[in-house]
Motif scaffolding. Structure first.
Motif, PDB file in Angstrom:
ATOM      1  N   VAL A   5       0.687  -1.147   0.057  1.00 44.48           N
ATOM      2  CA  VAL A   5       0.054   0.036  -0.090  1.00 44.48           C
ATOM      3  C   VAL A   5       0.890   1.213  -0.012  1.00 44.48           C
ATOM      4  N   HIS A   6       0.586   2.238  -1.032  1.00 45.74           N
ATOM      5  CA  HIS A   6       1.527   3.268  -1.013  1.00 45.74           C
ATOM      6  C   HIS A   6       1.072   4.032  -0.034  1.00 45.74           C
ATOM      7  N   THR A   7       1.873   4.892   0.982  1.00 46.57           N
ATOM      8  CA  THR A   7       1.597   5.745   1.764  1.00 46.57           C
ATOM      9  C   THR A   7       2.390   7.115   1.642  1.00 46.57           C
ATOM     10  N   GLY A   8       3.540   6.983   0.908  1.00 41.95           N
ATOM     11  CA  GLY A   8       4.150   8.260   0.812  1.00 41.95           C
ATOM     12  C   GLY A   8       4.703   8.507   2.319  1.00 41.95           C
ATOM     13  N   GLY A   9       5.339   9.789   2.576  1.00 42.38           N
ATOM     14  CA  GLY A   9       5.667  10.227   3.792  1.00 42.38           C
ATOM     15  C   GLY A   9       7.016  10.133   4.049  1.00 42.38           C
ATOM     16  N   HIS A  10       7.891   9.092   4.358  1.00 39.90           N
ATOM     17  CA  HIS A  10       9.322   8.966   4.505  1.00 39.90           C
ATOM     18  C   HIS A  10       9.716   9.477   3.209  1.00 39.90           C
ATOM     19  N   SER A  11       9.542   8.782   2.242  1.00 39.04           N
ATOM     20  CA  SER A  11       9.706   9.380   0.796  1.00 39.04           C
ATOM     21  C   SER A  11       8.280   9.465   0.069  1.00 39.04           C
ATOM     22  N   GLU A  16      -4.208 -17.000   8.002  1.00 38.30           N
ATOM     23  CA  GLU A  16      -5.043 -17.938   9.096  1.00 38.30           C
ATOM     24  C   GLU A  16      -5.534 -17.175  10.203  1.00 38.30           C
ATOM     25  N   GLY A  17      -6.057 -16.134   9.782  1.00 34.07           N
ATOM     26  CA  GLY A  17      -6.785 -15.122  10.896  1.00 34.07           C
ATOM     27  C   GLY A  17      -5.930 -14.194  11.747  1.00 34.07           C
ATOM     28  N   GLU A  18      -4.484 -14.109  11.255  1.00 28.01           N
ATOM     29  CA  GLU A  18      -3.722 -13.110  11.768  1.00 28.01           C
ATOM     30  C   GLU A  18      -3.533 -12.116  10.704  1.00 28.01           C
ATOM     31  N   THR A  19      -3.119 -10.924  11.085  1.00 30.99           N
ATOM     32  CA  THR A  19      -2.794  -9.895  10.166  1.00 30.99           C
ATOM     33  C   THR A  19      -1.211  -9.474  10.514  1.00 30.99           C
ATOM     34  N   PHE A  20      -0.392  -9.242   9.554  1.00 31.11           N
ATOM     35  CA  PHE A  20       0.834  -8.665   9.783  1.00 31.11           C
ATOM     36  C   PHE A  20       1.110  -7.558   8.971  1.00 31.11           C
ATOM     37  N   ILE A  21       1.722  -6.438   9.715  1.00 29.58           N
ATOM     38  CA  ILE A  21       2.100  -5.334   9.140  1.00 29.58           C
ATOM     39  C   ILE A  21       3.474  -4.757   9.108  1.00 29.58           C
ATOM     40  N   HIS A  22       4.096  -4.366   8.054  1.00 26.85           N
ATOM     41  CA  HIS A  22       5.408  -4.027   8.000  1.00 26.85           C
ATOM     42  C   HIS A  22       5.253  -2.443   7.703  1.00 26.85           C
ATOM     43  N   MET A  23       5.410  -1.566   8.544  1.00 28.09           N
ATOM     44  CA  MET A  23       5.260  -0.137   8.355  1.00 28.09           C
ATOM     45  C   MET A  23       6.763   0.705   7.853  1.00 28.09           C
ATOM     46  N   ALA A  24       7.516  -0.211   7.845  1.00 28.48           N
ATOM     47  CA  ALA A  24       8.907   0.122   7.112  1.00 28.48           C
ATOM     48  C   ALA A  24       9.444   1.710   7.873  1.00 28.48           C
ATOM     49  N   ASP A  25       9.822   2.554   7.117  1.00 25.69           N
ATOM     50  CA  ASP A  25      10.564   3.650   7.717  1.00 25.69           C
ATOM     51  C   ASP A  25       9.444   4.640   8.055  1.00 25.69           C
ATOM     52  N   ILE A  26       8.103   4.596   8.126  1.00 21.97           N
ATOM     53  CA  ILE A  26       7.351   5.599   8.992  1.00 21.97           C
ATOM     54  C   ILE A  26       7.130   5.167  10.159  1.00 21.97           C
ATOM     55  N   MET A  27       7.637   3.958  10.504  1.00 22.63           N
ATOM     56  CA  MET A  27       7.652   3.451  11.954  1.00 22.63           C
ATOM     57  C   MET A  27       8.838   2.180  11.797  1.00 22.63           C
ATOM     58  N   PRO A  28       9.971   2.868  11.825  1.00 18.86           N
ATOM     59  CA  PRO A  28      11.067   2.013  11.743  1.00 18.86           C
ATOM     60  C   PRO A  28      11.547   1.122  13.011  1.00 18.86           C
ATOM     61  N   THR A  29      11.107   1.663  14.203  1.00 17.76           N
ATOM     62  CA  THR A  29      11.190   0.853  15.495  1.00 17.76           C
ATOM     63  C   THR A  29       9.906   1.035  16.252  1.00 17.76           C
ATOM     64  N   HIS A  30       9.874   0.251  17.409  1.00 18.61           N
ATOM     65  CA  HIS A  30       8.938   0.081  18.264  1.00 18.61           C
ATOM     66  C   HIS A  30       8.791   1.340  18.929  1.00 18.61           C
ATOM     67  N   ALA A  31       9.928   2.102  18.992  1.00 21.37           N
ATOM     68  CA  ALA A  31       9.672   3.518  19.867  1.00 21.37           C
ATOM     69  C   ALA A  31       9.290   4.655  19.137  1.00 21.37           C
ATOM     70  N   HIS A  32       8.989   4.273  17.826  1.00 21.45           N
ATOM     71  CA  HIS A  32       8.164   5.456  16.733  1.00 21.45           C
ATOM     72  C   HIS A  32       6.495   5.264  16.849  1.00 21.45           C
ATOM     73  N   LYS A  33       6.257   4.537  17.765  1.00 21.39           N
ATOM     74  CA  LYS A  33       4.846   4.039  17.843  1.00 21.39           C
ATOM     75  C   LYS A  33       3.772   5.566  17.921  1.00 21.39           C
ATOM     76  N   ASN A  34       4.017   6.345  18.544  1.00 22.40           N
ATOM     77  CA  ASN A  34       3.571   7.436  18.629  1.00 22.40           C
ATOM     78  C   ASN A  34       3.487   8.201  16.917  1.00 22.40           C
ATOM     79  N   PRO A  35       2.331   8.450  16.710  1.00 21.65           N
ATOM     80  CA  PRO A  35       2.237   8.929  15.197  1.00 21.65           C
ATOM     81  C   PRO A  35       2.787  10.349  15.278  1.00 21.65           C
ATOM     82  N   LEU A  36       3.297  10.992  16.002  1.00 19.77           N
ATOM     83  CA  LEU A  36       3.712  12.222  15.777  1.00 19.77           C
ATOM     84  C   LEU A  36       5.406  12.256  15.971  1.00 19.77           C
ATOM     85  N   TRP A  37       5.921  10.973  16.285  1.00 17.94           N
ATOM     86  CA  TRP A  37       7.220  10.872  16.486  1.00 17.94           C
ATOM     87  C   TRP A  37       7.838  10.316  15.068  1.00 17.94           C
ATOM     88  N   VAL A  38       8.081  11.377  14.106  1.00 16.11           N
ATOM     89  CA  VAL A  38       8.466  11.195  12.763  1.00 16.11           C
ATOM     90  C   VAL A  38      10.155  11.493  12.640  1.00 16.11           C
TER      91      VAL A  38
END
Length: 290
Positions: A186-192, A203-225
């Motif tokens: 899914v194209h998001t833009g943002g980081h680039s 199998e009933g689970e969903t996995f999401i890789h947010m790449a560099d708009i959320m590079p680490t767990h410490a970037h969970k706050n949407p304002l921490w970019v």
């Protein structure tokens, strides 16, 4: 090699190398007394950022997410500037799984910055060749166009060495692409401008890789970019949408850069309810120091 297994799906983290980047740049306008409580920092104000591709077999295809920092692609000045203390050993990681780079069918590139795309090519003498010669490489059309014609800012991270010899392998998309049933980019833009995320339902689970708009767990706050984000308000909007959706539905978050967690789930109260920690010796812990 850490892995996450859900039913018949197993996601493996390969050794793609490491960078150490300025913590202030990685957390933008967030004050250091705040972000340093969430992620380890060294005496040079650098944080450890792995560049470890994710590999899994899905729908009969061998799939790779990102490609690592590469091997023999950076000169000594670049290694010093980017804190590259370890280069990729993707071939050795795949060998442990009984595979070679030639066995990779699909590579999903969330974007093509050097720390994600250097691993796509390698030098054979003076010539650059594809590391994964039989793979189809997917990225957004916006990303692919900018990589080949970067602007004055992005030319420092989009290198011709990373695309010229694999251009015939690249397939692009506009807004969203279902690469395989249940596996979407899914194209998001943002980081680039062309940045994308990856969503996998299985199998009933969903996995999401947010790449560099959320590079680490410490970037969970949407304002921490990141200060590296070309379009920070776009990053914030995408993070707010996808992080809230993921937490509400208890998705697995998958990471390429995180030096602490390979994957995790949060509940609505912000508590970690499941995790795959990075287990290598010397791995930093949350709130600690490198």
């Amino acid at each position: 090699m850490e892995s996450l297994k859900v039913g018949e799906l197993t996601i493996h983290w390969l050794n793609g190398g490491v960078t150490h980047m300025d913590g202030g740049a990685m957390f933008g306008v967030v004050p250091k007394p705040l972000w340093s409580k969430k992620y380890a920092v060294n005496e040079l104000n650098q944080i450890e950022l792995r560049t470890d591709p994710l590999f899994f077999r899905y729908q009969g295809k061998n799939v790779l997410i990102e490609s690592g920092i590469g091997k023999g692609k950076l000169n000594e000045k670049q290694k010093r500037n980017y804190g590259v203390h370890e280069e990729s050993s993707i071939e050795a990681s795949l060998e442990k799984l009984g595979m070679t780079p030639a066995d990779i069918d699909i590579i999903l590139m969330t974007h093509m910055h050097f720390d994600h795309a250097c691993g796509l090519t390698r030098y054979e003498g003076e010539k650059l060749t594809a590391v994964f010669p039989n793979a189809v490489v997917y990225t957004s059309k916006v990303e692919w166009d900018e990589m080949r014609e970067p602007n004055i800012r992005s030319r420092n991270t989009y290198w011709k060495e990373n695309w010229e010899s694999i251009s015939h392998q690249v397939r692009t998309f506009d807004d969203e692409l279902e690469v395989l049933p249940g596996l979407r980019m899914v194209h998001t833009g943002g980081h680039s401008d062309g940045h994308s995320i990856i969503v996998l339902e299985h199998e009933g689970e969903t996995f999401i890789h947010m790449a560099d708009i959320m590079p680490t767990h410490a970037h969970k706050n949407p304002l921490w970019v990141l200060a590296y984000d070309d379009y920070p308000m776009t990053s914030i909007k995408a993070k707010d949408k996808w992080i809230n959706q993921a937490i509400e539905n208890e998705y697995w978050f998958l990471f390429y850069h995180d030096a602490v967690y390979r994957a995790l789930k949060w509940n609505r109260d912000g508590e970690i309810i499941d995790e795959v920690p990075r287990m290598l010796t010397g791995s930093p812990s949350e709130g600690g120091h490198l």
